[in-house]
Design a protein around this motif. Structure first.
Motif, PDB file in Angstrom:
ATOM      1  N   LYS A  68       6.759   9.109  -7.691  1.00 10.52           N
ATOM      2  CA  LYS A  68       7.863   9.635  -6.889  1.00 10.52           C
ATOM      3  C   LYS A  68       8.907   8.550  -6.667  1.00 10.52           C
ATOM      4  O   LYS A  68       8.581   7.363  -6.643  1.00 10.52           O
ATOM      5  CB  LYS A  68       7.360  10.140  -5.527  1.00 10.52           C
ATOM      6  CG  LYS A  68       6.422  11.323  -5.614  1.00 10.52           C
ATOM      7  CD  LYS A  68       6.082  11.851  -4.242  1.00 10.52           C
ATOM      8  CE  LYS A  68       5.061  10.939  -3.590  1.00 10.52           C
ATOM      9  NZ  LYS A  68       4.590  11.437  -2.296  1.00 10.52           N
ATOM     10  N   ASP A  69      10.154   8.976  -6.507  1.00  7.49           N
ATOM     11  CA  ASP A  69      11.228   8.032  -6.228  1.00  7.49           C
ATOM     12  C   ASP A  69      11.067   7.439  -4.836  1.00  7.49           C
ATOM     13  O   ASP A  69      10.817   8.159  -3.865  1.00  7.49           O
ATOM     14  CB  ASP A  69      12.600   8.720  -6.315  1.00  7.49           C
ATOM     15  CG  ASP A  69      12.961   9.102  -7.739  1.00  7.49           C
ATOM     16  OD1 ASP A  69      12.418   8.494  -8.679  1.00  7.49           O
ATOM     17  OD2 ASP A  69      13.795  10.013  -7.906  1.00  7.49           O
ATOM     18  N   LEU A  70      11.229   6.133  -4.733  1.00  7.92           N
ATOM     19  CA  LEU A  70      11.182   5.452  -3.444  1.00  7.92           C
ATOM     20  C   LEU A  70      12.505   5.642  -2.715  1.00  7.92           C
ATOM     21  O   LEU A  70      13.562   5.739  -3.346  1.00  7.92           O
ATOM     22  CB  LEU A  70      10.927   3.959  -3.638  1.00  7.92           C
ATOM     23  CG  LEU A  70       9.552   3.571  -4.161  1.00  7.92           C
ATOM     24  CD1 LEU A  70       9.525   2.109  -4.565  1.00  7.92           C
ATOM     25  CD2 LEU A  70       8.504   3.842  -3.099  1.00  7.92           C
ATOM     26  N   PRO A  71      12.475   5.672  -1.382  1.00 12.19           N
ATOM     27  CA  PRO A  71      13.728   5.784  -0.646  1.00 12.19           C
ATOM     28  C   PRO A  71      14.559   4.506  -0.796  1.00 12.19           C
ATOM     29  O   PRO A  71      14.021   3.424  -1.032  1.00 12.19           O
ATOM     30  CB  PRO A  71      13.288   5.971   0.802  1.00 12.19           C
ATOM     31  CG  PRO A  71      11.884   5.501   0.864  1.00 12.19           C
ATOM     32  CD  PRO A  71      11.317   5.643  -0.507  1.00 12.19           C
ATOM     33  N   VAL A  72      15.853   4.659  -0.673  1.00 11.36           N
ATOM     34  CA  VAL A  72      16.744   3.505  -0.697  1.00 11.36           C
ATOM     35  C   VAL A  72      16.543   2.742   0.616  1.00 11.36           C
ATOM     36  O   VAL A  72      16.533   3.352   1.683  1.00 11.36           O
ATOM     37  CB  VAL A  72      18.219   3.959  -0.834  1.00 11.36           C
ATOM     38  CG1 VAL A  72      19.165   2.771  -0.740  1.00 11.36           C
ATOM     39  CG2 VAL A  72      18.414   4.724  -2.132  1.00 11.36           C
TER      40      VAL A  72
ATOM     41  N   HIS B 116       0.832  -1.208   0.000  1.00 10.44           N
ATOM     42  CA  HIS B 116       0.000   0.000   0.000  1.00 10.44           C
ATOM     43  C   HIS B 116       0.871   1.265   0.000  1.00 10.44           C
ATOM     44  O   HIS B 116       0.619   2.209  -0.755  1.00 10.44           O
ATOM     45  CB  HIS B 116      -0.926  -0.024   1.217  1.00 10.44           C
ATOM     46  CG  HIS B 116      -1.757   1.192   1.373  1.00 10.44           C
ATOM     47  ND1 HIS B 116      -2.834   1.473   0.565  1.00 10.44           N
ATOM     48  CD2 HIS B 116      -1.669   2.231   2.241  1.00 10.44           C
ATOM     49  CE1 HIS B 116      -3.360   2.620   0.922  1.00 10.44           C
ATOM     50  NE2 HIS B 116      -2.678   3.100   1.939  1.00 10.44           N
ATOM     51  N   ILE B 117       1.895   1.282   0.829  1.00 10.27           N
ATOM     52  CA  ILE B 117       2.799   2.438   0.901  1.00 10.27           C
ATOM     53  C   ILE B 117       3.468   2.675  -0.445  1.00 10.27           C
ATOM     54  O   ILE B 117       3.488   3.797  -0.963  1.00 10.27           O
ATOM     55  CB  ILE B 117       3.878   2.228   1.987  1.00 10.27           C
ATOM     56  CG1 ILE B 117       3.258   2.232   3.385  1.00 10.27           C
ATOM     57  CG2 ILE B 117       4.968   3.299   1.884  1.00 10.27           C
ATOM     58  CD1 ILE B 117       4.220   1.753   4.473  1.00 10.27           C
TER      59      ILE B 117
END
Length: 79
Positions: A53-57, A45-46
């Motif tokens: 948008k770019d996902l965090p590493v 879901h997150i």
């Protein structure tokens, strides 16, 4: 695509709180039985809500302090 992020399981009385430090998101489940399934669904879901948008590493599990909590990698696969 397969995604893998660390989750911290906090045991609180009769429930378990699951937090994803990379996203600053927390969910609470009533039973230990539901912990893994709910964490997979919550992570999916997150990630889905991130859209373009770019996902965090992902943070390395070894860098997360875990004195009394359980830190595990949660995987989810999305199209």
């Amino acid at each position: 695509m397969l995604y893998e992020y660390p989750a911290i399981f906090h045991m609180i009385e009769e429930a378990c709180r699951i937090s994803f430090p990379n996203f600053g998101r927390i969910i609470q489940v009533a039973s230990l039985f539901d912990v893994m399934m709910k964490s997979l669904v919550f992570l999916a879901h997150i990630i889905t809500n991130y859209g373009d948008k770019d996902l965090p590493v992902p943070t390395a599990v070894s860098s997360i302090p875990n004195e009394e909590e359980l830190v595990v990698l949660i995987q989810t696969e999305l199209d």
